[in-house]
Write a protein that holds these residues in place. Sequence first.
Motif, PDB file in Angstrom:
ATOM      1  N   SER A  21     -24.214  24.789   0.357  1.00 34.31           N
ATOM      2  CA  SER A  21     -23.570  23.531  -0.014  1.00 34.31           C
ATOM      3  C   SER A  21     -22.326  23.380   0.853  1.00 34.31           C
ATOM      4  CB  SER A  21     -23.200  23.521  -1.497  1.00 34.31           C
ATOM      5  OG  SER A  21     -22.596  22.296  -1.843  1.00 34.31           O
ATOM      6  N   VAL A  22     -22.316  22.381   1.716  1.00 31.45           N
ATOM      7  CA  VAL A  22     -21.221  22.179   2.659  1.00 31.45           C
ATOM      8  C   VAL A  22     -20.752  20.730   2.574  1.00 31.45           C
ATOM      9  CG1 VAL A  22     -21.981  24.005   4.226  1.00 31.45           C
ATOM     10  CG2 VAL A  22     -22.841  21.660   4.528  1.00 31.45           C
ATOM     11  N   PHE A  23     -19.634  20.432   3.292  1.00 30.83           N
ATOM     12  CA  PHE A  23     -19.069  19.090   3.308  1.00 30.83           C
ATOM     13  C   PHE A  23     -19.282  18.458   4.680  1.00 30.83           C
ATOM     14  CE2 PHE A  23     -16.537  21.526   0.261  1.00 30.83           C
ATOM     15  CZ  PHE A  23     -16.753  20.769  -0.876  1.00 30.83           C
ATOM     16  N   ILE A  24     -19.262  17.174   4.712  1.00 32.49           N
ATOM     17  CA  ILE A  24     -19.367  16.466   5.994  1.00 32.49           C
ATOM     18  C   ILE A  24     -18.298  16.990   6.939  1.00 32.49           C
ATOM     19  CG2 ILE A  24     -18.990  14.223   7.090  1.00 32.49           C
ATOM     20  CD1 ILE A  24     -20.280  12.896   4.751  1.00 32.49           C
ATOM     21  N   GLU A 122      -6.552  15.346  -5.167  1.00 33.77           N
ATOM     22  CA  GLU A 122      -7.426  16.408  -5.671  1.00 33.77           C
ATOM     23  C   GLU A 122      -8.783  16.379  -4.986  1.00 33.77           C
ATOM     24  OE1 GLU A 122      -6.677  17.106 -10.229  1.00 33.77           O
ATOM     25  OE2 GLU A 122      -6.719  14.936  -9.836  1.00 33.77           O
ATOM     26  N   VAL A 123      -9.259  17.590  -4.566  1.00 26.27           N
ATOM     27  CA  VAL A 123     -10.634  17.817  -4.119  1.00 26.27           C
ATOM     28  C   VAL A 123     -11.208  18.863  -5.068  1.00 26.27           C
ATOM     29  CG1 VAL A 123     -12.137  18.629  -2.283  1.00 26.27           C
ATOM     30  CG2 VAL A 123     -10.109  17.283  -1.725  1.00 26.27           C
ATOM     31  N   HIS A 124     -12.200  18.489  -5.822  1.00 25.86           N
ATOM     32  CA  HIS A 124     -12.646  19.327  -6.926  1.00 25.86           C
ATOM     33  C   HIS A 124     -13.620  20.423  -6.505  1.00 25.86           C
ATOM     34  CE1 HIS A 124     -10.627  16.924  -9.944  1.00 25.86           C
ATOM     35  NE2 HIS A 124     -11.107  15.821  -9.376  1.00 25.86           N
ATOM     36  N   GLU A 125     -14.033  20.450  -5.241  1.00 24.25           N
ATOM     37  CA  GLU A 125     -14.979  21.472  -4.802  1.00 24.25           C
ATOM     38  C   GLU A 125     -14.407  22.228  -3.616  1.00 24.25           C
ATOM     39  OE1 GLU A 125     -19.137  20.295  -4.677  1.00 24.25           O
ATOM     40  OE2 GLU A 125     -18.503  18.306  -5.297  1.00 24.25           O
ATOM     41  N   SER A 126     -14.685  23.544  -3.606  1.00 28.64           N
ATOM     42  CA  SER A 126     -14.311  24.423  -2.511  1.00 28.64           C
ATOM     43  C   SER A 126     -12.792  24.558  -2.421  1.00 28.64           C
ATOM     44  CB  SER A 126     -14.898  23.922  -1.189  1.00 28.64           C
ATOM     45  OG  SER A 126     -14.721  24.895  -0.197  1.00 28.64           O
ATOM     46  N   THR A 127     -12.338  25.352  -1.496  1.00 25.55           N
ATOM     47  CA  THR A 127     -10.919  25.650  -1.326  1.00 25.55           C
ATOM     48  C   THR A 127     -10.558  25.585   0.153  1.00 25.55           C
ATOM     49  OG1 THR A 127     -11.412  28.011  -1.183  1.00 25.55           O
ATOM     50  CG2 THR A 127     -10.873  27.132  -3.371  1.00 25.55           C
ATOM     51  N   GLY A 128      -9.272  25.890   0.430  1.00 29.01           N
ATOM     52  CA  GLY A 128      -8.828  25.958   1.815  1.00 29.01           C
ATOM     53  C   GLY A 128      -8.400  24.636   2.400  1.00 29.01           C
ATOM     54  N   TRP A 129      -8.122  23.676   1.574  1.00 30.42           N
ATOM     55  CA  TRP A 129      -7.785  22.337   2.053  1.00 30.42           C
ATOM     56  C   TRP A 129      -6.282  22.193   2.275  1.00 30.42           C
ATOM     57  CZ3 TRP A 129     -11.775  19.361   3.353  1.00 30.42           C
ATOM     58  CH2 TRP A 129     -13.010  19.546   2.703  1.00 30.42           C
ATOM     59  N   GLU A 130      -5.937  21.391   3.281  1.00 33.18           N
ATOM     60  CA  GLU A 130      -4.602  20.815   3.403  1.00 33.18           C
ATOM     61  C   GLU A 130      -4.710  19.338   3.046  1.00 33.18           C
ATOM     62  OE1 GLU A 130      -2.271  23.388   6.804  1.00 33.18           O
ATOM     63  OE2 GLU A 130      -3.131  21.448   7.343  1.00 33.18           O
ATOM     64  N   PHE A 131      -3.582  18.761   2.568  1.00 36.22           N
ATOM     65  CA  PHE A 131      -3.640  17.396   2.051  1.00 36.22           C
ATOM     66  C   PHE A 131      -2.697  16.498   2.847  1.00 36.22           C
ATOM     67  CE2 PHE A 131      -4.933  20.268  -1.245  1.00 36.22           C
ATOM     68  CZ  PHE A 131      -6.048  19.667  -1.786  1.00 36.22           C
ATOM     69  N   ILE A 132      -3.226  15.360   3.218  1.00 36.59           N
ATOM     70  CA  ILE A 132      -2.469  14.398   4.019  1.00 36.59           C
ATOM     71  C   ILE A 132      -2.243  13.145   3.160  1.00 36.59           C
ATOM     72  CG2 ILE A 132      -2.439  12.963   6.091  1.00 36.59           C
ATOM     73  CD1 ILE A 132      -4.760  15.932   5.979  1.00 36.59           C
ATOM     74  N   PHE A 133      -0.952  12.788   2.965  1.00 31.70           N
ATOM     75  CA  PHE A 133      -0.582  11.612   2.181  1.00 31.70           C
ATOM     76  C   PHE A 133      -0.164  10.496   3.133  1.00 31.70           C
ATOM     77  CE2 PHE A 133      -0.166  15.154  -0.655  1.00 31.70           C
ATOM     78  CZ  PHE A 133      -0.607  14.672  -1.881  1.00 31.70           C
ATOM     79  N   ILE A 134      -0.675   9.297   2.894  1.00 36.26           N
ATOM     80  CA  ILE A 134      -0.402   8.138   3.749  1.00 36.26           C
ATOM     81  C   ILE A 134       0.385   7.114   2.923  1.00 36.26           C
ATOM     82  CG2 ILE A 134      -1.380   6.300   5.152  1.00 36.26           C
ATOM     83  CD1 ILE A 134      -3.589   9.228   4.326  1.00 36.26           C
ATOM     84  N   ASN A 168     -10.841  24.974  11.717  1.00 37.60           N
ATOM     85  CA  ASN A 168     -10.236  24.939  13.041  1.00 37.60           C
ATOM     86  C   ASN A 168     -11.359  24.877  14.079  1.00 37.60           C
ATOM     87  OD1 ASN A 168      -8.468  25.029  15.147  1.00 37.60           O
ATOM     88  ND2 ASN A 168      -8.023  27.230  14.990  1.00 37.60           N
ATOM     89  N   PRO A 169     -11.632  23.757  14.671  1.00 37.59           N
ATOM     90  CA  PRO A 169     -10.865  22.516  14.523  1.00 37.59           C
ATOM     91  C   PRO A 169     -11.030  21.919  13.128  1.00 37.59           C
ATOM     92  CG  PRO A 169     -12.836  22.113  15.783  1.00 37.59           C
ATOM     93  CD  PRO A 169     -12.788  23.591  15.586  1.00 37.59           C
ATOM     94  N   GLN A 170     -10.018  21.165  12.678  1.00 41.08           N
ATOM     95  CA  GLN A 170      -9.977  20.685  11.314  1.00 41.08           C
ATOM     96  C   GLN A 170     -10.934  19.524  11.104  1.00 41.08           C
ATOM     97  OE1 GLN A 170      -6.146  19.180   9.753  1.00 41.08           O
ATOM     98  NE2 GLN A 170      -6.295  20.887   8.307  1.00 41.08           N
ATOM     99  N   VAL A 171     -11.622  19.556   9.969  1.00 41.38           N
ATOM    100  CA  VAL A 171     -12.476  18.449   9.557  1.00 41.38           C
ATOM    101  C   VAL A 171     -11.825  17.796   8.342  1.00 41.38           C
ATOM    102  CG1 VAL A 171     -14.588  19.456  10.469  1.00 41.38           C
ATOM    103  CG2 VAL A 171     -13.894  19.975   8.136  1.00 41.38           C
ATOM    104  N   TYR A 172     -12.059  16.485   8.174  1.00 40.84           N
ATOM    105  CA  TYR A 172     -11.356  15.714   7.158  1.00 40.84           C
ATOM    106  C   TYR A 172     -12.340  15.069   6.186  1.00 40.84           C
ATOM    107  CZ  TYR A 172      -7.425  16.135  10.354  1.00 40.84           C
ATOM    108  OH  TYR A 172      -6.443  16.624  11.150  1.00 40.84           O
ATOM    109  N   THR A 173     -11.877  14.931   4.971  1.00 31.52           N
ATOM    110  CA  THR A 173     -12.625  14.151   3.985  1.00 31.52           C
ATOM    111  C   THR A 173     -12.393  12.664   4.248  1.00 31.52           C
ATOM    112  OG1 THR A 173     -10.788  13.996   2.428  1.00 31.52           O
ATOM    113  CG2 THR A 173     -12.187  15.954   2.276  1.00 31.52           C
ATOM    114  N   GLN A 174     -13.070  11.862   3.451  1.00 30.03           N
ATOM    115  CA  GLN A 174     -12.751  10.436   3.464  1.00 30.03           C
ATOM    116  C   GLN A 174     -11.360  10.213   2.859  1.00 30.03           C
ATOM    117  OE1 GLN A 174     -15.797   7.582   2.208  1.00 30.03           O
ATOM    118  NE2 GLN A 174     -17.092   9.354   1.716  1.00 30.03           N
ATOM    119  N   HIS A 175     -10.826   8.973   3.024  1.00 28.25           N
ATOM    120  CA  HIS A 175      -9.600   8.599   2.335  1.00 28.25           C
ATOM    121  C   HIS A 175      -9.902   8.343   0.865  1.00 28.25           C
ATOM    122  CE1 HIS A 175      -8.197   7.695   6.469  1.00 28.25           C
ATOM    123  NE2 HIS A 175      -7.015   8.030   5.970  1.00 28.25           N
TER     124      HIS A 175
END
Length: 585
Positions: A21-24, A122-134, A168-175
């Motif tokens: 189970s992976v993310f885009i 909040e990202v409810h699945e998996s770990t290791g995320w950094e969060f970007i606020f706009i 690394n390289p970093q992948v991002y979720t949707q907004h």
Amino acid sequence: MTSLIDFILTDKPTLTVHQTSVFIGDTVTLICEIYQSTGWKFIFITPSNPQSFETSGTKTIRSVQVSDGGVYKCIGRKGENPHLDTQHSEPIRLTVKDVKPKLTVQPQTSVFVGDTVTLICEVHESTGWEFIFINPSNTESTETTGTKTITLQVFDGGEYKCRAGRGNPQVYTQHSEPITVTVQKRPTPQVSVWPADHVFRGETVNLRCVINGGGVSSWQYSWYKDSIIQQNKLQYYTIRSVTEFHAGKYTCRGTETSGSRYSHISNAVTLTVSGSKPKPKLTSDTEGSVLTGNTVTLKCHIDQSTGWKFYWYKHTQNTEKATTETNSYTIHSVKVSDGGQYWCRAGRGKPDYYTDYSDGLWINVTGVSPSVSLIIRPNRSQHFSSESLSLSCEDHSNSTGWTVRRYTDKLNTCSSSDWRSTGTTSTCTIRSLITSDTGVYWCQSESGEKLHPVNISVHNADVILDSPVYPVTEGDTLTLLCLYRDKKPSNLRAEFYKDGSVVQNQTTGDMMIIPTVSKSHEGFYYCKHPERGESPKSWISVRGDSQMKTRSFNMMTFLLAVSPYLLGTVVLIVKCYRLRGESSV
């Protein structure tokens, strides 16, 4: 001994993946392994490609997409032509998730300038995320956790979003879905006090906290006296049977009932409490005996005049004769039966708080005066055009024949449509005044006797001065008002002038009161409003307490108003009255 063909037909490769189970955007590596023999090539069967050849037993998919999700298998192959294939491995299902963070705001999305809010991504699945606020200006800030605390200013209102990234390289979720934060100025309450900010021991005082703006639907309130908290939650703070202990400075503040917002603290209102119950002073505009047919005005004087009603009594303090909103009570065309002892007192508030009774004042009505009175409604010398005016000659001796006459540029009698006569009263009613109705009005008998001349002026102005029609007696109170053609302006500040000089500069209000009038107060008066302009001028006459002087003055006023060419006659009349007064000494 097992042959190669038997091995190929019976053995299966083993297909593994680090996680199913992976993310885009993630990278996925598939490993196909055969544990015996060497020289194998591998074929990966993927959802998007039935056969994908790899010389080694690994297949890497970089930046996976939703379309890469599905069932994966692999086989081993030896030889070229002919070639031998193993069986298919056990299938592995790869799930590719489209991740969209959830953004929330605590404690709420509607805030005041200077408030602190927390944005939570909040990202409810998996770990290791950094969060970007706009923020609303599309400026990004990165946090290692999914929370960001900000102190908001006016310009910080608008849409906020977030997204998450890892690798690394970093992948991002949707907004995330955007959240709108509304920022408003923190309101400042206003404290009002009723019936007045200067009260007397025993009165009931009501303070009210009014908060306008801020977008808050429901407040609860905190009250402070000299910065010490008194009461919570209620908009009204009631002090029953006030004492000197309750004097001080009162403020209030509001807190949102179902939220975290709060107002500024209001400006202070100072409550003053006097210890003793007030006692009004009752005065009359006449001295000595009053002739029948004249008008008597009683005034009930009290130092703190805000919010009072006035109660008038005759013969006994237990029998109320009348109630007035102002401190004056006028008896028109007095009769002998109007004589007697009068009292007054004032009351205000709920429940009613009453002052002491004034000292009694004796009014003696005697003698015979001219049997007719000129009654003017409304009782003032200046009038707006288009208003109505009623003048009545009221005959108190039950005789008939008195009519209202006037001297203007056009007419010297009322028109038939304006005239009404009932019994001993004749009335001239002008239903819509015009400026040419300006002139002198009086009562005239069938024999030609003229009484009570008054000057009436009509103006197209936006502001007029409410001033007395008849001369004011020395020692009386003179009240002048600024009147406005349309509804009162929100700013009632008016200035009053006498003979061109300011005599009262109002910070609030549209009334000027001279408590004790003297001859020095005679002159031309007018008022001026900063927005509506200034009124026309009116002459205020001050008479002495001698009936002889009063009659002489009225005659002078009449003759001067009717014809300036009669000035010589006026001088002779004045000398005649003086000689008569000297001979009577």
